[in-house]
Design a protein around this motif. Structure first.
Motif, PDB file in Angstrom:
ATOM      1  N   SER A  73       0.841  -1.213   0.000  1.00 55.22           N
ATOM      2  CA  SER A  73       0.000   0.000   0.000  1.00 55.22           C
ATOM      3  C   SER A  73       0.872   1.258   0.000  1.00 55.22           C
ATOM      4  N   ASN A  78       1.283  -7.800  -2.770  1.00 53.15           N
ATOM      5  CA  ASN A  78      -0.122  -8.089  -2.480  1.00 53.15           C
ATOM      6  C   ASN A  78      -0.391  -9.600  -2.560  1.00 53.15           C
ATOM      7  N   ALA A 132      -8.090 -10.600   2.706  1.00 51.74           N
ATOM      8  CA  ALA A 132      -8.627 -10.189   1.404  1.00 51.74           C
ATOM      9  C   ALA A 132      -9.624  -9.038   1.573  1.00 51.74           C
ATOM     10  N   VAL A 133     -10.517  -9.163   2.533  1.00 51.53           N
ATOM     11  CA  VAL A 133     -11.536  -8.117   2.731  1.00 51.53           C
ATOM     12  C   VAL A 133     -10.867  -6.802   3.148  1.00 51.53           C
ATOM     13  N   THR A 190      -7.776  -5.817   2.638  1.00 54.87           N
ATOM     14  CA  THR A 190      -6.985  -5.244   1.538  1.00 54.87           C
ATOM     15  C   THR A 190      -7.911  -4.510   0.569  1.00 54.87           C
ATOM     16  N   ASN A 191      -9.045  -5.116   0.280  1.00 59.80           N
ATOM     17  CA  ASN A 191      -9.996  -4.451  -0.618  1.00 59.80           C
ATOM     18  C   ASN A 191     -10.572  -3.186   0.017  1.00 59.80           C
ATOM     19  N   ASP A 192     -10.818  -3.219   1.338  1.00 56.86           N
ATOM     20  CA  ASP A 192     -11.289  -2.003   2.026  1.00 56.86           C
ATOM     21  C   ASP A 192     -10.214  -0.912   1.962  1.00 56.86           C
ATOM     22  N   ILE A 230      -8.002  -0.512  -0.376  1.00 54.32           N
ATOM     23  CA  ILE A 230      -7.990   0.031  -1.746  1.00 54.32           C
ATOM     24  C   ILE A 230      -9.185   0.966  -1.955  1.00 54.32           C
ATOM     25  N   ALA A 231     -10.358   0.565  -1.440  1.00 50.69           N
ATOM     26  CA  ALA A 231     -11.530   1.462  -1.525  1.00 50.69           C
ATOM     27  C   ALA A 231     -11.224   2.777  -0.819  1.00 50.69           C
ATOM     28  N   ASN A 287     -11.158   3.226   6.141  1.00 49.20           N
ATOM     29  CA  ASN A 287     -10.838   2.265   5.073  1.00 49.20           C
ATOM     30  C   ASN A 287      -9.365   2.287   4.707  1.00 49.20           C
TER      31      ASN A 287
END
Ligand code: IPE
Ligand code: IPE
Ligand code: MG
Ligand code: MG
Ligand code: MG
Length: 298
Positions: A85, A123, A144-145, A147-149, A151-152, A178
């Protein structure tokens, strides 16, 4: 939170993650890779980071009766996601920063193409590490959740698309919870899961983590306006330059500091139902980390 108060900052005990660099270095070296890619991965991961997410992961694991070894794959994985990140956050298309952890950012050091690709690889390497070390699907889903949060959150921060009636303070909370809160929450939750914690322990440590996660980014925003580039090891004064929505920008420095104190109190309160199961200092370690994160100067 100024230079004069630096001596008052308690430095947390980082001994639980003393083996992290060797662990991650061994993992990177243990797989076949182009030499320049391996160099870029090592550059992104090694040296200079505070390792707070791995430390939170290990302390959360210890708090529910686990040990350092049980937490290590999750601690290594969360740090790789964090480093990914940072590498992408610094890219010219994002925050466009040339300094990180007191050194040139990866895209300055190794070029933009390599920074994009090494970030991509960190990643997925995080998931490869988890899969090869127990492969607990609950850990994989948590990571996974989160990491996606994250990115959001970076999208909310960088290319926001909020509905017009969302108030600035609510936008700010969404950004911070986030882009930064998600990985901190995940670090703690993975530690609890790896340590075999029960539902009550998971809930308590999740509440703790949500408080310190938001607090961490408010402090990051404060440091951006109160500290020097030299002190931070990354460019100071960047948020205003980039027109970022921040706590000090929206509420002012004093009100932001009050929020930090309040979130610190909430973090401590969340831990009140927990007793140290192992005597390894997990709960005390979490308390120490919350205190440090409120007053840190870098
Ligand atoms: C920086 O995180 C990025 C944010 C989420 C604010 P850290 O301050 O934990 O960075 P390192 O790992 O210590 O360099
Ligand atoms: C970074 O937020 C959040 C992530 C890297 C996901 P910032 O952009 O404020 O972090 P710094 O200040 O560059 O470390
Ligand atoms: Mg950013
Ligand atoms: Mg940035
Ligand atoms: Mg920042």
């Amino acid at each position: 939170m100024n230079q004069e108060s630096q001596s008052a900052v308690v430095v947390p005990d980082t001994s639980p993650v003393a083996g992290l660099e060797d662990y991650l270095g061994g993992f990177i070296d243990g797989r076949p890779l182009p030499g320049n890619l391996a160099d870029a991965l090592r550059y992104a991961v090694m040296g200079g980071g505070k390792r707070l997410r791995p430390l939170l992961c290990v302390r959360s694991c210890q708090a529910v009766g686990g040990d350092v070894d049980m937490a290590m794959p999750a601690a290594g994985a969360i740090e790789m996601i964090h480093c990914f990140s940072l590498v992408h956050d610094d890219l010219p298309a994002m925050d466009d920063d040339a300094l990180r952890r007191g050194r040139p950012t990866l895209h300055i050091h190794a070029g933009e193409a390599m920074a994009i690709l090494a970030g991509d690889m960190l990643n997925t390497l995080a998931f490869e590490l988890l899969a090869q070390n127990g492969g607990d699907v609950r850990l994989i889903e948590e990571l996974a959740v989160a990491t996606n949060d994250m990115i959001a959150g970076q999208v909310y921060d960088t290319i926001p698309d909020f509905a017009e009636d969302v108030e600035p303070i609510d936008r700010l909370r969404s950004i911070h919870e986030n882009k930064t809160g998600a990985l901190i929450r995940c670090a703690c939750r993975m530690g609890v899961i790896a340590g075999g914690g029960d539902a009550g322990q998971l809930e308590a440590i999740t509440n703790y983590a949500e408080a310190i996660g938001l607090m961490f980014q408010i402090v990051d925003d404060l440091l951006d306006v109160t500290q020097t580039t030299e002190q931070l090891g990354k460019a100071a004064g960047k948020d205003a330059d980039k027109g970022k929505l921040t706590y000090p920008g929206l509420l002012g420095i004093d009100a932001s500091r009050e929020q930090v104190v309040d979130l610190g109190r909430q973090a401590h309160q969340a831990l009140n139902s927990l007793t140290d199961a192992t005597g390894e200092g997990g709960v005390a370690g979490l308390r120490e980390l919350a205190d440090y994160m409120a007053v840190r100067l870098r």
